[in-house]
Scaffold this active site. Structure first.
Site, mmCIF file in Angstrom:
data_model
loop_
_atom_site.group_PDB
_atom_site.id
_atom_site.type_symbol
_atom_site.label_atom_id
_atom_site.label_comp_id
_atom_site.label_asym_id
_atom_site.label_seq_id
_atom_site.Cartn_x
_atom_site.Cartn_y
_atom_site.Cartn_z
ATOM 1 N N SER A 258 0.902 -0.994 0.082
ATOM 2 C CA SER A 258 0.453 0.123 0.173
ATOM 3 C C SER A 258 1.067 1.281 -0.097
ATOM 4 O O SER A 258 1.728 1.457 -1.733
ATOM 5 C CB SER A 258 -0.730 0.063 1.014
ATOM 6 O OG SER A 258 -2.096 0.846 0.956
ATOM 7 N N ASP B 260 -11.374 -5.287 -1.978
ATOM 8 C CA ASP B 260 -10.422 -4.623 -1.758
ATOM 9 C C ASP B 260 -11.171 -2.759 -0.916
ATOM 10 O O ASP B 260 -11.444 -2.748 -1.821
ATOM 11 C CB ASP B 260 -9.095 -4.203 -1.824
ATOM 12 C CG ASP B 260 -8.323 -3.343 -1.313
ATOM 13 O OD1 ASP B 260 -8.840 -2.918 -0.246
ATOM 14 O OD2 ASP B 260 -7.054 -3.233 -1.590
ATOM 15 N N HIS C 276 -7.550 -5.956 2.098
ATOM 16 C CA HIS C 276 -6.420 -4.817 1.821
ATOM 17 C C HIS C 276 -4.920 -6.011 2.373
ATOM 18 O O HIS C 276 -4.248 -4.362 1.576
ATOM 19 C CB HIS C 276 -6.868 -3.517 2.625
ATOM 20 C CG HIS C 276 -5.861 -2.405 1.857
ATOM 21 N ND1 HIS C 276 -5.225 -1.865 1.062
ATOM 22 C CD2 HIS C 276 -5.066 -1.891 2.438
ATOM 23 C CE1 HIS C 276 -4.640 -1.415 0.619
ATOM 24 N NE2 HIS C 276 -4.023 -0.964 1.652
#
Length: 268
Positions: free
Chosen positions: A97, A221, A249
């Site tokens: 991320s 997600d 996620h």
């Protein structure tokens, strides 16, 4: 004077110096400890270097200032400094991320650092841009509501957000794990970093990536729609998209063996 390595608790796991190093950069709401889900599988092939972002832990809070980290470039500059301080160059980097996007920026700042980008659930832009047919997952009002909720009661937000972000409702212990890691972040820092992350727009930057790039994304997600992964794959010249057979996620937590397999195959 404290070094970057001390402030960020830089560590290397594995003692076999014949194995190449893989640098690992965690995402928001976690610390380097999140990589323990992947460690056993990856240590057979690599030594693993990892650290904590500024503000992710009590020790790394010493490095955090809002002015320095008002964009992801502050986190990318830390990554560059840690690589230089520990003589890490010409290696692959794995980022989750915001950690993945920080690695992207670092690779553009210093092309000598990384041979490959391995990106878990990355996003160059979280806000929808209907003019350009881009679905980042959030409207402007969505983000205003998100920030207001975090500011009003961070721990209540964590309790609701963590299990949804983790997915895998048949494994509630994973949502509890993520909630606990989020709770370890100081609420004021969490709000500031969340504002930075969800306000980014690095769509132009990803088009400048020249090194081989692996994008790993789940089908469902809450933070990063599959459209974003497909957008990145179509805009990064030497990229491959792999779907991880889980939801949520944090696929490195919910499906670590498949993530490790994709990494090994891509780096062979």
């Amino acid at each position: 004077m404290q070094t970057k390595s001390f402030q960020h608790n830089f560590t290397i796991h594995g003692t076999d110096e014949s194995k190449p190093i893989l640098l690992m950069v965690h995402g928001f709401g976690t610390s380097q400890n999140v990589w323990h889900f992947l460690r056993e599988d990856l240590l057979t092939n690599f030594r693993l270097a990892m650290y904590d972002h500024a503000g992710a832990t009590e020790q790394s809070n010493l490095a955090y200032t809002p002015d320095r980290y008002n964009t992801l470039y502050g986190f990318a500059e830390d990554l560059v400094a840690l690589c230089d301080e520990n003589n890490l160059h010409n290696i692959p980097v794995l980022g989750h991320s915001m950690g993945g996007m920080s690695a992207v920026l670092a690779s553009l700042m210093r092309p000598d650092l990384f041979t490959h980008l391995l990106l878990l659930a990355p996003s160059p832009c979280f806000q929808n841009d209907h003019e350009h047919n881009y679905l980042g997952g959030f409207s402007e009002n969505d983000l205003k509501s998100l920030f207001a909720t975090i500011e009003q009661d961070y721990y209540a937000w964590v309790a609701g957000f963590a299990p949804i972000a983790m997915g895998n409702t048949n494994r509630p212990e994973l949502g509890t794990y993520f909630a606990n890691t989020l709770k370890s972040v100081r609420p004021d820092i969490a709000l500031q970093v969340a504002r930075v992350i969800f306000s980014i727009d690095y769509r132009k930057e990803i088009e400048r990536i020249t090194i081989p790039t692996l994008i790993m994304q789940t089908q469902s997600d809450i933070a990063v729609p599959l459209h974003v992964a497909e957008y990145m794959q179509s805009h990064i010249p030497r990229s491959v998209l792999k779907i991880v057979e889980t939801d949520g996620h944090l696929p490195h937590v919910s499906a670590p063996r498949q993530v490790a397999q994709y990494i090994r195959e891509f780096l062979q």
